[in-house]
Structures are given as C-alpha cells and as structure tokens.
Motif scaffolding. Structure first.
Motif, PDB file in Angstrom:
ATOM      1  N   GLN A 135      -8.414 -46.009   6.055  1.00  0.00           N
ATOM      2  CA  GLN A 135      -9.802 -45.727   5.719  1.00  0.00           C
ATOM      3  C   GLN A 135     -10.740 -45.860   6.903  1.00  0.00           C
ATOM      4  N   THR A 136     -10.325 -46.582   7.925  1.00  0.00           N
ATOM      5  CA  THR A 136     -11.142 -46.730   9.131  1.00  0.00           C
ATOM      6  C   THR A 136     -10.241 -46.700  10.360  1.00  0.00           C
ATOM      7  N   ALA A 137     -10.845 -46.362  11.494  1.00  0.00           N
ATOM      8  CA  ALA A 137     -10.099 -46.406  12.752  1.00  0.00           C
ATOM      9  C   ALA A 137      -9.683 -47.839  13.086  1.00  0.00           C
ATOM     10  N   SER A 138     -10.454 -48.814  12.623  1.00  0.00           N
ATOM     11  CA  SER A 138     -10.098 -50.220  12.858  1.00  0.00           C
ATOM     12  C   SER A 138      -8.765 -50.556  12.193  1.00  0.00           C
ATOM     13  N   GLU A 139      -8.539 -50.028  10.966  1.00  0.00           N
ATOM     14  CA  GLU A 139      -7.268 -50.270  10.273  1.00  0.00           C
ATOM     15  C   GLU A 139      -6.114 -49.641  11.046  1.00  0.00           C
ATOM     16  N   LEU A 140      -6.322 -48.417  11.514  1.00  0.00           N
ATOM     17  CA  LEU A 140      -5.264 -47.741  12.272  1.00  0.00           C
ATOM     18  C   LEU A 140      -4.995 -48.465  13.588  1.00  0.00           C
ATOM     19  N   THR A 141      -6.051 -48.878  14.266  1.00  0.00           N
ATOM     20  CA  THR A 141      -5.887 -49.616  15.526  1.00  0.00           C
ATOM     21  C   THR A 141      -5.060 -50.877  15.292  1.00  0.00           C
ATOM     22  N   ALA A 142      -5.351 -51.593  14.211  1.00  0.00           N
ATOM     23  CA  ALA A 142      -4.603 -52.823  13.897  1.00  0.00           C
ATOM     24  C   ALA A 142      -3.129 -52.509  13.674  1.00  0.00           C
ATOM     25  N   ALA A 143      -2.825 -51.394  12.991  1.00  0.00           N
ATOM     26  CA  ALA A 143      -1.430 -51.018  12.737  1.00  0.00           C
ATOM     27  C   ALA A 143      -0.714 -50.668  14.041  1.00  0.00           C
ATOM     28  N   LEU A 144      -1.381 -49.932  14.915  1.00  0.00           N
ATOM     29  CA  LEU A 144      -0.772 -49.559  16.199  1.00  0.00           C
ATOM     30  C   LEU A 144      -0.610 -50.772  17.117  1.00  0.00           C
ATOM     31  N   GLU A 145      -1.565 -51.687  17.073  1.00  0.00           N
ATOM     32  CA  GLU A 145      -1.443 -52.918  17.863  1.00  0.00           C
ATOM     33  C   GLU A 145      -0.294 -53.771  17.351  1.00  0.00           C
ATOM     34  N   SER A 146      -0.121 -53.804  16.035  1.00  0.00           N
ATOM     35  CA  SER A 146       0.983 -54.565  15.453  1.00  0.00           C
ATOM     36  C   SER A 146       2.322 -53.993  15.907  1.00  0.00           C
ATOM     37  N   TYR A 147       2.405 -52.662  15.986  1.00  0.00           N
ATOM     38  CA  TYR A 147       3.627 -52.020  16.479  1.00  0.00           C
ATOM     39  C   TYR A 147       3.919 -52.454  17.915  1.00  0.00           C
ATOM     40  N   GLN A 148       2.878 -52.467  18.753  1.00  0.00           N
ATOM     41  CA  GLN A 148       3.081 -52.840  20.161  1.00  0.00           C
ATOM     42  C   GLN A 148       3.530 -54.279  20.334  1.00  0.00           C
ATOM     43  N   LYS A 149       3.025 -55.157  19.459  1.00  0.00           N
ATOM     44  CA  LYS A 149       3.340 -56.582  19.584  1.00  0.00           C
ATOM     45  C   LYS A 149       4.768 -56.891  19.172  1.00  0.00           C
ATOM     46  N   GLU A 150       5.377 -56.020  18.344  1.00  0.00           N
ATOM     47  CA  GLU A 150       6.735 -56.262  17.881  1.00  0.00           C
ATOM     48  C   GLU A 150       7.721 -55.941  18.991  1.00  0.00           C
ATOM     49  N   PRO A 151       8.609 -56.875  19.343  1.00  0.00           N
ATOM     50  CA  PRO A 151       9.563 -56.624  20.436  1.00  0.00           C
ATOM     51  C   PRO A 151      10.386 -55.378  20.161  1.00  0.00           C
ATOM     52  N   PRO A 152      10.623 -54.515  21.184  1.00  0.00           N
ATOM     53  CA  PRO A 152      11.392 -53.281  20.994  1.00  0.00           C
ATOM     54  C   PRO A 152      12.748 -53.507  20.356  1.00  0.00           C
ATOM     55  N   ILE A 153      13.443 -54.579  20.742  1.00  0.00           N
ATOM     56  CA  ILE A 153      14.773 -54.817  20.176  1.00  0.00           C
ATOM     57  C   ILE A 153      14.689 -55.082  18.676  1.00  0.00           C
ATOM     58  N   GLN A 154      13.588 -55.719  18.236  1.00  0.00           N
ATOM     59  CA  GLN A 154      13.420 -55.990  16.808  1.00  0.00           C
ATOM     60  C   GLN A 154      13.161 -54.692  16.058  1.00  0.00           C
ATOM     61  N   ARG A 155      12.385 -53.767  16.658  1.00  0.00           N
ATOM     62  CA  ARG A 155      12.116 -52.491  16.010  1.00  0.00           C
ATOM     63  C   ARG A 155      13.400 -51.696  15.858  1.00  0.00           C
ATOM     64  N   LYS A 156      14.280 -51.786  16.853  1.00  0.00           N
ATOM     65  CA  LYS A 156      15.531 -51.035  16.776  1.00  0.00           C
ATOM     66  C   LYS A 156      16.433 -51.551  15.664  1.00  0.00           C
ATOM     67  N   LYS A 157      16.241 -52.808  15.267  1.00  0.00           N
ATOM     68  CA  LYS A 157      17.053 -53.381  14.206  1.00  0.00           C
ATOM     69  C   LYS A 157      16.299 -53.363  12.880  1.00  0.00           C
ATOM     70  N   SER A 158      15.455 -52.339  12.711  1.00  0.00           N
ATOM     71  CA  SER A 158      14.674 -52.194  11.487  1.00  0.00           C
ATOM     72  C   SER A 158      15.589 -52.161  10.280  1.00  0.00           C
ATOM     73  N   PRO A 159      15.202 -52.817   9.169  1.00  0.00           N
ATOM     74  CA  PRO A 159      16.054 -52.827   7.982  1.00  0.00           C
ATOM     75  C   PRO A 159      16.260 -51.451   7.388  1.00  0.00           C
ATOM     76  N   THR A 160      15.495 -50.437   7.801  1.00  0.00           N
ATOM     77  CA  THR A 160      15.698 -49.103   7.259  1.00  0.00           C
ATOM     78  C   THR A 160      16.691 -48.299   8.085  1.00  0.00           C
ATOM     79  N   GLU A 161      17.226 -48.891   9.161  1.00  0.00           N
ATOM     80  CA  GLU A 161      18.149 -48.167  10.010  1.00  0.00           C
ATOM     81  C   GLU A 161      19.528 -48.825   9.935  1.00  0.00           C
ATOM     82  N   GLU A 162      20.302 -48.370   8.978  1.00  0.00           N
ATOM     83  CA  GLU A 162      21.580 -49.000   8.669  1.00  0.00           C
ATOM     84  C   GLU A 162      22.513 -49.064   9.869  1.00  0.00           C
ATOM     85  N   LYS A 163      22.579 -47.994  10.637  1.00  0.00           N
ATOM     86  CA  LYS A 163      23.557 -47.944  11.721  1.00  0.00           C
ATOM     87  C   LYS A 163      23.250 -48.933  12.839  1.00  0.00           C
TER      88      LYS A 163
END
Length: 549
Positions: free
Chosen positions: A262-290
C-alpha cells in the motif's frame, strides 16, 4: 547548427524528443560542466503558465534525493525562434548530465541481471518513491527509460515536473513504455502511489528474468495482457531467484491496487528484509526442496506442515507419518481444483504457489474472497460434511500441492485426535454460519470465538445473508462494535477510533469473542472504502502481520 546560448547555458546538440519537449546536451558556463537541457514549448491558449511555473519551482525543491537526477535550474524563454517554430514562449529545465546508461539500454540483452544487483536497484528506486510520495508527488511513468544505472547505483528522472507547466498530459505513453503502466492507468483511473509500485514491479521482474511480465505486439494486446494475464513465477524463469521471494514480486504486480503493497515504505521494508537475510539462508528456502541439506522429501514436507497452525501441535513422529502419505500434485496457472456446488474428494496443502477462493457463479456476481499461499490447506469442509463445496478454488500461479484422498484424510483424523478436535470445532463454527445464511437465526443473536473463523470471514457470512444489526467484538477489558446494514459495514468504533481505522484494528483481535444482535440500523454510512475493499485490506494486513511473525 547549435552552439546557441540563452542565459548562462549553451546548447551543444539535440539528443531526443519526448512528446512536445526536446532534450539537448548543453554546457553551464557558471558551473563549468555539461548539463541536459529540456525545452518545452508553451501554448498560451491551453497552458496555465504562471500557476504551472510556480508549482514547478515548489516541486523541484522536493525532488532532492541522492537517487534522483538533479534539477539545477528551471525558467522561461521568450521568442527564441531557433528553439521554437510555432510557439513564442517555452519553459526549460536544466538537469545533471550523467554518463550512465538507462536500464532500457541494459535490458536490450534480454538476460537476467545478477539477483543481488537487481534487488538492490529495486530497493534504491523504492526509496526514491518513498521520498517523493511523502511529498505528495506521484511519478506515474516508472520504466527502464526513466532509470539510469551505472552498475551499482540508480538515479530516477522524468518526474512530472515538466508536466506541471500544462493543463494536460504532454506525453501519451506508447510503444515500449506501455508495458510498464498499471491496470488502473490503462482503464483511465486516477493513478496513486500504488501505481508507481506496480510499474516498479514490472521493471524489477524484467531485471530478474530478462523477460517482461506482460507481452504483446501492439496497444491492444499489451494492455489486454496487463489487465487480464498473470505472469509466470520469476523463479521459474531464473533459477537463481529464490522461490520464497516470488510472492514479493507478484504482490507488486497485483491487478487490484488493494492487493499490492500500500505504500513505498512497506515495499522498502520488504526489500531491506531480503537484503538482511544471508544469501546462504535464502538458498535454503523451505520452498526449494532440492536445496535442503538433508535431501529428504519427507523432512521437507514436514517443514511445510509445521508452517500450518493445524499441524504445529503434532509431534515429529505423527508429522512424519502424515508426510509419508501425502502425494504431490502439480497444477498449471488458472486451473480449477475445487468447483462450487460439487462434492469434494481431496484435501489439499499448498507446497508452493498461490490459489484464490471464489464465490458466486462465473460471469455473474463472482468475487474473490481471499488468496492462499504456501502451507495453507483447503478442501476439508466438504470432506467433513459430505456436502457440496460452497466455493471454487482456482490457482493463480503454477502451483504444487500436497494431497490426501477422502479415505486418507479421515484416517489422518482418526489417528490424530488433536487434529480431529480442531477440524470439528471449525466445522461447528461454519455450520452455525451456514444456518445463519439460510435464515434459521433471523430473530435471535449468536456468538462465538474468532480464533477459528476470523473477523473477515464472519463479515463475509453476514454480508451473504444481508444481515442488519450490531456485531460486538470483545477481549479482556476492551470491546468494539461494528454496525452492519443489509450485510454492509456502515460504521465501526473501538476505543478512540472510528470508521475504517477502527475496523482494521478489530481485525487483528484474533483471540477475541463475538456476539451479533439483529436490530435496526438507521445511521448514515461512515465507511467510505466499501465493505469489500475494507475486508481485502484487513486480510492483506493480517497476511503481512503473519509474514512478519
């Protein structure tokens, strides 16, 4: 031909035309540096020059940000015949000259950008939009041509500053810029901040996948695609992009502005949250079985089950047994899984992707009630009651589902008393609501808990039954009241709040009890948003709240 001067500026060469305006390469003799000069002829019969010029000065002051192309100066020219043929007056803007290329130039290769660079560029543009929206400025034409990039940083240009000199649009989007317009802009509705977020979503999707989310070869096909088609999941086109982040991009690209950030502030928070998450943790996302370190299908499925409130109370042994029985079903986009009025045969849990719940007949008063995402389940009510389904369930994206047959579902409940109690408690609540719909409790009130149903679903039921009365929501020492007339919310109060804000506050009271008392409502409606949009906003906020916890 050039080397023409006005004020302290020298025009060196013509670069391009944009609508009625022309962009030149220029030189500022005072700053001793190259600049871009935009010349905009003025038609005194149509253009509100004085008011537009004053608005332009005010806007230029607001457009000061590290990621916005700088505006050095603006003013007016008179009788400069070498710049104007049919007009005796013009406005000019002096902009910083960047040696950077636009994103449009970089996207010509039609290859995905590195994921981290694309997401960082999206974050920088989102911060720009957050800044300008706070000053009441909507860009309206975010696209790769209005974003400069040097490989690390972005700068946004082509705001509506030059348009503020006129009473009508200078530039009608056409050609390649059409792909980036929001559905509401295509329909001719007034764009708002959420329109900019949609356009940024299109740009970010293209950076991540190398493809546009909406395709077409002419005006009709492009606009039809934007209005009616759902894009493929970004992760299906770029395996380096985590499936867990598909929902962020799809939310930006929602057709309905109410379903977007609903606001750019909400989107900014979501994108910042993505950046803060370590890359290795993102690669082991629970939606990526392999990518699970164990490589175990059963352990992966158990992780999906644990995300669902229904299964959290079960021990690991029980979860493992259920996981071993579940079968994988892959559904394409826009596939009907359950049809309203037909008996259910399957219990579903979403492994990845999105589905929507639809009520009403196709082509008539059909409405989307809500959307479900990973770990949500559906199909249980028809299996428990033996009655036809009360809604249609349809995929929004390509979706993977974990399934149980009716016999396997019943066996699961027999072997797990906790699940059995919860499902039948939920069934009892919904039967009560069904009776209400049928008009069996027209003359008396009813009460219950929101823990199983939720306020939005309760309101939808009252709406379907066209009830009139007062719905009281209570918890501990606080309570709120929702006034309903023929199924529509006319007012809400809680503490010092009233109207939409009060309802959205009550929607977060998941641990509350409720009581509905039928009675005449004579007050004038105080809810301007409308019941349907208000419910969509409540469910969106609850989704965001659940995602953040």
């Amino acid at each position: 031909m050039f080397n023409l001067e006005f004020s302290r500026y020298k025009i060196l060469e013509e670069l391009r035309k944009e609508g009625r305006s022309t962009i030149y390469k220029g030189f500022d003799s005072e700053l001793q540096e190259k600049v871009l000069i935009r010349i905009i002829p003025i038609n005194r019969d149509k253009d509100n020059v004085r008011e537009g010029f004053e608005q332009g000065i005010i806007m230029a002051e607001k457009l000061s940000h590290p990621h916005i192309v700088k505006i050095f100066d603006l003013g007016r020219l008179f009788r400069q015949s070498y710049l104007m043929t049919e007009y005796a007056e013009a406005a000019y803007l002096i902009l910083e000259d960047l040696d950077w290329k636009t994103l449009a130039h970089e996207l010509k290769a039609q290859k995905p950008f590195p994921v981290e660079k694309a997401m960082d560029a999206g974050l920088q543009v989102s911060r720009v939009l957050e800044h300008v929206h706070q000053h009441g400025i909507i860009h309206k034409f975010i696209n790769p041509y209005s974003i400069y990039w040097n490989g690390e940083k972005v700068k946004v240009t082509d705001f509506e500053l030059h348009r503020s000199f006129f009473d009508y649009n200078l530039i009608t989007p056409k050609g390649n810029t059409l792909y980036y317009l929001s559905p509401e802009q295509i329909r001719g509705d007034q764009p708002d901040a959420r329109s900019d977020l949609f356009s940024l979503g299109v740009v970010l999707y293209e950076m991540l996948t190398g493809k546009k989310p909406f395709e077409g070869g002419d005006y009709k096909s492009i606009t039809s695609s934007i209005l009616t088609e759902n894009p493929a999941l970004p992760s299906s086109l770029n395996t380096n992009f985590p499936k867990s982040e598909d929902s962020m991009i799809l939310k930006m690209l929602a057709k309905d502005p109410e379903m977007r950030y609903q606001t750019a502030s909400e989107l900014t928070a979501a994108l910042e949250s993505y950046q803060k998450e370590p890359p290795i943790q993102r690669k082991k996302s629970p939606t990526e079985e392999k990518k699970l370190p164990t490589g175990s299908k059963e352990i992966f499925i158990e992780s999906i089950l644990k995300e669902n409130e229904l299964f959290k109370s079960l021990d690991d042994k029980s979860l493992a047994k259920i996981a071993s029985k579940l079968k994988l079903h892959t559904a394409g986009k826009d596939e009907v899984l359950i049809k309203e009025g037909e008996l259910g045969r399957t219990f579903y849990i979403i492994k990845s992707g999105f589905v929507k719940i639809i009520i009403g007949e196709e082509g008539k008063n059909q409405a989307t009630v809500t959307m479900l995402k990973q770990s949500a389940c559906f199909g249980e009510m028809s299996l428990l009651t033996g009655e036809p389904s009360s809604a249609t369930v349809k995929t929004v994206t390509p979706t993977e589902l974990l399934t149980l047959t009716k016999i396997e579902f019943e066996k699961m409940l027999q072997e797990n008393p906790t699940l059995n109690r919860y499902f039948h408690k939920l069934l009892s609540q919904r039967i009560r609501m069904t009776n209400l719909k049928a008009g069996e409790e027209m003359s008396k009130g009813f009460s219950g808990k929101l823990s199983a149903m939720g306020l939005a679903e309760l309101i939808q039921t009252l709406n379907a039954a066209q009830k009139t009365g007062i719905l009281t929501i209570s918890r501990e020492t606080s309570k709120g009241e929702i006034y309903i007339k023929q199924g529509n919310i006319v007012d809400t109060t809680v503490n010092e709040l009233r109207g939409e804000k009060a309802f959205l506050e009550l929607a977060t009271w998941t641990d509350a009890s409720f009581r509905f008392v039928p009675q005449a409502i004579t007050m004038e409606p105080q809810i301007k948003m409308g019941t349907h949009k208000l419910l969509m906003e409540a469910m969106r906020r609850m989704d965001d709240l659940n995602l953040s916890t």
